[in-house]
Design an enzyme around this catalytic site. Sequence first.
Site, PDB file in Angstrom:
ATOM      1  N   ASP A   1     -12.602  -2.907  -0.045  1.00 31.22           N
ATOM      2  CA  ASP A   1     -12.566  -4.213  -0.447  1.00 31.22           C
ATOM      3  C   ASP A   1     -13.588  -4.431  -1.535  1.00 31.22           C
ATOM      4  OD1 ASP A   1     -10.059  -4.660   0.576  1.00 31.22           O
ATOM      5  OD2 ASP A   1     -10.796  -5.576   2.258  1.00 31.22           O
TER       6      ASP A   1
ATOM      7  N   ASN B   1     -18.295 -24.721  -0.916  1.00 30.24           N
ATOM      8  CA  ASN B   1     -17.237 -24.652   0.068  1.00 30.24           C
ATOM      9  C   ASN B   1     -16.818 -26.231   0.581  1.00 30.24           C
ATOM     10  OD1 ASN B   1     -15.513 -23.136   1.736  1.00 30.24           O
ATOM     11  ND2 ASN B   1     -16.772 -23.383   3.383  1.00 30.24           N
TER      12      ASN B   1
ATOM     13  N   THR C   1      -5.593  -4.004   7.713  1.00 30.87           N
ATOM     14  CA  THR C   1      -5.250  -5.394   7.066  1.00 30.87           C
ATOM     15  C   THR C   1      -5.285  -6.398   8.062  1.00 30.87           C
ATOM     16  OG1 THR C   1      -4.138  -6.449   5.385  1.00 30.87           O
ATOM     17  CG2 THR C   1      -2.810  -5.144   6.764  1.00 30.87           C
TER      18      THR C   1
ATOM     19  N   SER D   1       0.820  -1.380  -0.064  1.00 27.25           N
ATOM     20  CA  SER D   1       0.020  -0.100   0.038  1.00 27.25           C
ATOM     21  C   SER D   1       0.781   1.115  -0.213  1.00 27.25           C
ATOM     22  CB  SER D   1      -1.140  -0.080   1.061  1.00 27.25           C
ATOM     23  OG  SER D   1      -1.839  -0.986   0.939  1.00 27.25           O
TER      24      SER D   1
ATOM     25  N   LYS E   1      -9.503  -6.110  10.640  1.00 34.07           N
ATOM     26  CA  LYS E   1     -10.337  -5.813   9.797  1.00 34.07           C
ATOM     27  C   LYS E   1     -11.634  -5.755  10.578  1.00 34.07           C
ATOM     28  CE  LYS E   1      -8.584  -6.443   5.137  1.00 34.07           C
ATOM     29  NZ  LYS E   1      -8.882  -6.553   3.746  1.00 34.07           N
TER      30      LYS E   1
HETATM   31  P1  ATR Z   1     -10.309 -15.552   4.229  1.00 33.79           P
HETATM   32  O1  ATR Z   1     -10.659 -14.231   4.953  1.00 33.79           O
HETATM   33  O2  ATR Z   1      -9.115 -15.517   3.481  1.00 33.79           O
HETATM   34  O3  ATR Z   1     -11.678 -15.826   3.477  1.00 33.79           O
HETATM   35  P2  ATR Z   1     -10.925 -17.541   6.042  1.00 33.79           P
HETATM   36  O4  ATR Z   1     -12.242 -16.806   6.578  1.00 33.79           O
HETATM   37  O5  ATR Z   1     -10.097 -18.472   6.879  1.00 33.79           O
HETATM   38  O6  ATR Z   1     -10.064 -16.477   5.137  1.00 33.79           O
HETATM   39  O7  ATR Z   1     -11.645 -18.518   4.969  1.00 33.79           O
HETATM   40  C1  ATR Z   1     -10.886 -19.354   4.062  1.00 33.79           C
HETATM   41  C2  ATR Z   1     -11.758 -20.224   3.045  1.00 33.79           C
HETATM   42  O8  ATR Z   1     -10.973 -20.907   2.352  1.00 33.79           O
HETATM   43  C3  ATR Z   1     -12.760 -20.925   3.346  1.00 33.79           C
HETATM   44  O9  ATR Z   1     -13.902 -21.089   2.696  1.00 33.79           O
HETATM   45  C4  ATR Z   1     -11.984 -22.312   3.738  1.00 33.79           C
HETATM   46  O10 ATR Z   1     -12.975 -23.470   3.412  1.00 33.79           O
HETATM   47  P3  ATR Z   1     -13.560 -24.124   4.936  1.00 33.79           P
HETATM   48  O11 ATR Z   1     -14.863 -23.354   5.372  1.00 33.79           O
HETATM   49  O12 ATR Z   1     -13.902 -25.537   4.610  1.00 33.79           O
HETATM   50  O13 ATR Z   1     -12.315 -24.023   5.962  1.00 33.79           O
HETATM   51  C5  ATR Z   1     -11.451 -22.222   2.241  1.00 33.79           C
HETATM   52  N1  ATR Z   1      -9.904 -23.130   2.173  1.00 33.79           N
HETATM   53  C6  ATR Z   1      -8.747 -22.751   2.752  1.00 33.79           C
HETATM   54  N2  ATR Z   1      -7.993 -23.773   2.256  1.00 33.79           N
HETATM   55  C7  ATR Z   1      -8.651 -24.800   1.634  1.00 33.79           C
HETATM   56  C8  ATR Z   1      -8.365 -25.973   0.960  1.00 33.79           C
HETATM   57  N3  ATR Z   1      -7.256 -26.401   1.301  1.00 33.79           N
HETATM   58  N4  ATR Z   1      -9.247 -26.581   0.491  1.00 33.79           N
HETATM   59  C9  ATR Z   1     -10.423 -26.264   0.339  1.00 33.79           C
HETATM   60  N5  ATR Z   1     -10.924 -25.189   0.816  1.00 33.79           N
HETATM   61  C10 ATR Z   1      -9.906 -24.106   1.677  1.00 33.79           C
END
Ligand code: ATR
Length: 555
Positions: free
Chosen positions: A366, A430, A325, A282, A329
């Site tokens: 965002d 998901n 960040t 940034s 947030k």
């Molecule tokens: P962010 O704020 O970046 O979205 P988060 O709230 O931790 O981070 O969410 C991560 C997302 O990526 C979720 O949808 C997670 O799936 P789950 O809800 O089942 O945990 C998904 N995710 C992360 N790693 C993954 C993986 N290896 N395979 C499938 N989904 C993944």
Amino acid sequence: MICLSSTAGSPDGALRQLRRDAAHLDLFELRADFFAELQSEGSNQHRGEAGDGEVGADLAGAVNWGRRLSELAAEARSDWRALRPEAAALGIILTIRRAADGGRYQGDEGFRLLVLEEALRSGGFDYLDLEEDLLGSDAERSVVAAASSAGATIIRSYHAPDGISAELPHRAARAATRENEIPKLAVHADGSAAFLRIIEAGEALQSVRRIVIAMGPYGVAGRILAPRLGSFLTYCSSDDGRQAAPGHLTPEVLAGMYRYHELTERTAVFAVIGDPVLHSRSPEFHNPVFRSQKLDAVYLPLQLDDLSALPALADRLGLQGVSITIPHKSGVRRLLSNAEPAVEAIAACNTAIRGPEDAWYGYNTDLHGFLAPLAEFFGGAEGAQHAPAAQETRGPDLTGVRCTVIGAGGAARAVVYGLLLYGADVLILNRTVARAEALAAELGEQLETVPPRCAALEPAADALVREYRDLLVQTTSIGMEPEVEADPLPFYEFCGSEVAYDIVYTPPETTWLRRARRAGCRVIGGNAMFEGQARAQSALFLTRINELHQHGAGQ
Ligand code: ATR
């Protein structure tokens, strides 16, 4: 003033560092404790004394080093004069920092003080860095006398490389005992609360000239805003792999990116807060905007581990706005006086702007950053209900557009909210279906619209994706560095008519996005979203700067 601390292991190396950064400097600190030869001579001295008790060698060696350092100072000055004939004289500080204070010198203390004394006698130094614990001791008397005859000012330093201890107020007060000296506090900040306490300890010094440094990543903002915190100089290191102290920036970054020489009490200060935050892109976005518009404003990284320190730090640093960040947030919302509807709906705020009477207003750019590139593909729609307040009212027209969102975390929440806001029909895939269902129900209710459909992220979802394939948005970390080969939707074959959007920006094109592009799809990478949110943030910052001008209030 910008002071380069040399970190080279030899006198020639120190001069090379000075030449390289001469364009940006006002002061040069010769850190003789980095010189390997001086280190070993100091250590041998110690052994020699214990062994044969030959004191004469002490003096001869010290005189020799004193002269060498003095010649080095003269050479530094003439090199610099040749490179910057138009500039004022280069101020030179002599320092042999002890290991206990975070330096490299582990040798005999008597030898160190003799070298300092001899160097001052031989001339060429404007300042001498001398430790607070030597104050008034017999050991330092002749060094102080030599400094005084040479017209060199003593920087009376207290170093705490391990952080704040109960001694800080007492040691700081002692460092400021002599009126003709410059007190210096260099204390490691192990977090934001410590950074604040170091700033306060500096304020308590009340010396007209003082140096206050919070070492480590939590204090970097203070190095950039040194004059505002009452520090008459800021130290920095050359960009050649060695730092003189943790948290040092390069002279080029200080003078170029942060326009250090132009910062004043009136400069409007903006920051990105997060933890970690020093690698944020940034500052590289916002500072050039300020510069190109000739605005008296600066944008810097403020590493923050504890949000409760933010209000006091915002006052001390004069913050007018912040980007927020990970991991703040969501938490930052409790510090806001008011926020646009999207902030509550998404439970995330990535921008806060100071308003009248120090109220803070929250925004989520965002969301705008995500939506902005879509207008190009789906046309513009006039202001939807709850459109992000901060930005233009035109968003993408997604009425009837069928979208698949991969993921149901924090990022997906903003994405699904934006898609529903502008009329899209959404399918959420998901790994954990229950999480997708909870998100769908919540956002459907909030926006009083049909909740998205949900399914597990697995091959059986292929047929559903085919139904919802006008736009596919990837919001998980799958495919992000370092696991760049991973594909979040390996079972799905693109037909070529989809718009594929991956919010991951490292790498700029993920494996999944490349597969989409090769199949003929139109694609959007995460950089577009980053820049979209940064542009919207910049508009908010510029509005705040205008307000400050109109009220002539400064800050
Ligand atoms: P962010 O704020 O970046 O979205 P988060 O709230 O931790 O981070 O969410 C991560 C997302 O990526 C979720 O949808 C997670 O799936 P789950 O809800 O089942 O945990 C998904 N995710 C992360 N790693 C993954 C993986 N290896 N395979 C499938 N989904 C993944």
